[in-house]
Design an enzyme around this catalytic site. Structure first.
Site, PDB file in Angstrom:
ATOM      1  N   ASP A   9       0.850  -1.196   0.000  1.00  0.00           N
ATOM      2  CA  ASP A   9       0.000   0.000   0.000  1.00  0.00           C
ATOM      3  C   ASP A   9       0.884   1.245   0.000  1.00  0.00           C
ATOM      4  OD1 ASP A   9       0.835   0.389   2.621  1.00  0.00           O
ATOM      5  OD2 ASP A   9      -1.161   0.221   3.518  1.00  0.00           O
ATOM      6  N   CYS A  66       2.815  -3.365   4.179  1.00  0.00           N
ATOM      7  CA  CYS A  66       2.003  -2.171   4.456  1.00  0.00           C
ATOM      8  C   CYS A  66       2.690  -1.466   5.625  1.00  0.00           C
ATOM      9  CB  CYS A  66       0.535  -2.526   4.722  1.00  0.00           C
ATOM     10  SG  CYS A  66       0.200  -3.493   6.209  1.00  0.00           S
ATOM     11  N   THR A  68       2.325  -1.690   8.948  1.00  0.00           N
ATOM     12  CA  THR A  68       2.737  -2.645   9.985  1.00  0.00           C
ATOM     13  C   THR A  68       2.953  -4.055   9.451  1.00  0.00           C
ATOM     14  OG1 THR A  68       0.426  -3.185  10.367  1.00  0.00           O
ATOM     15  CG2 THR A  68       1.377  -1.441  11.767  1.00  0.00           C
ATOM     16  N   HIS A  99       8.903 -24.236   9.313  1.00  0.00           N
ATOM     17  CA  HIS A  99       7.783 -24.867  10.021  1.00  0.00           C
ATOM     18  C   HIS A  99       6.447 -24.699   9.312  1.00  0.00           C
ATOM     19  CE1 HIS A  99       9.809 -24.988  14.273  1.00  0.00           C
ATOM     20  NE2 HIS A  99      10.626 -25.371  13.304  1.00  0.00           N
ATOM     21  N   HIS A 135       5.115 -30.941  10.910  1.00  0.00           N
ATOM     22  CA  HIS A 135       4.794 -29.681  10.222  1.00  0.00           C
ATOM     23  C   HIS A 135       3.882 -29.931   9.027  1.00  0.00           C
ATOM     24  CE1 HIS A 135       7.405 -27.734  12.942  1.00  0.00           C
ATOM     25  NE2 HIS A 135       8.516 -28.314  12.493  1.00  0.00           N
TER      26      HIS A 135
END
Ligand code: RB5
Length: 152
Positions: A9, A66, A68, A99, A135
């Site tokens: 963004d 973005c 965060t 993982h 996993h």
């Protein structure tokens, strides 16, 4: 050639451009589906576009950025088949590949420095999935949640 789709963004244009240049200089093909101006946009669109390129096999891995990394990772993870890990350091990047077999990486341009972000990208792309049976079982359970499970 490994193909990387990048979505971002307005908060992450500068970081996207730096990551794109770094990847191209290392021989990756970069597909840019992010915004390229500082005009305010809505991260769900860009997270979805990048995620769709991964599930449609137009890209091998996706990177979304973005402010965060949170909003755009939530968006990407709503697309069935996507496992997008929000990483703030190289340990996150290594473990989400080993993982979770993450097929997308999310980062925050306002919360992670550029040099760390570059190290995260390199670690993410250079770490294979562990193939551990525990996993694999957990990843299959994730796929059953979003309906993307292809096995029995
Ligand atoms: C945009 O202002 C900001 O909300 C966005 O970049 C992101 O941080 C959301 O999770």
């Amino acid at each position: 050639m490994t193909r990387i789709v990048i979505g971002n963004d307005h908060a992450a244009v500068a970081m996207k451009n730096e990551i794109k240049s770094m990847l191209e200089s290392k021989g990756y093909e970069v597909i840019n589906v992010g915004t390229d101006t500082n005009d305010s946009v809505d991260y769900p669109e860009f997270g979805q576009k990048a995620a769709m390129a991964v599930v449609n096999h137009e890209a091998d891995f996706g990177i979304v950025i973005c402010g965060t990394g949170i909003g755009i990772s939530i968006a990407a993870n709503k697309v069935p088949g996507i496992r997008c890990g929000l990483c703030k350091d190289v340990t996150d990047a290594r473990l989400t590949r080993e993982h979770n077999d993450a097929n997308m990486l999310a980062m925050g341009a306002r919360t992670t420095g550029l040099e760390t972000a570059k190290d995260i990208v390199e670690t993410f792309l250079n770490t294979p999935f562990s193939q551990g049976v525990n996993h694999i079982r957990r990843i299959e359970k994730l796929a059953k949640i979003d309906g993307s499970f292809k096995g029995e």
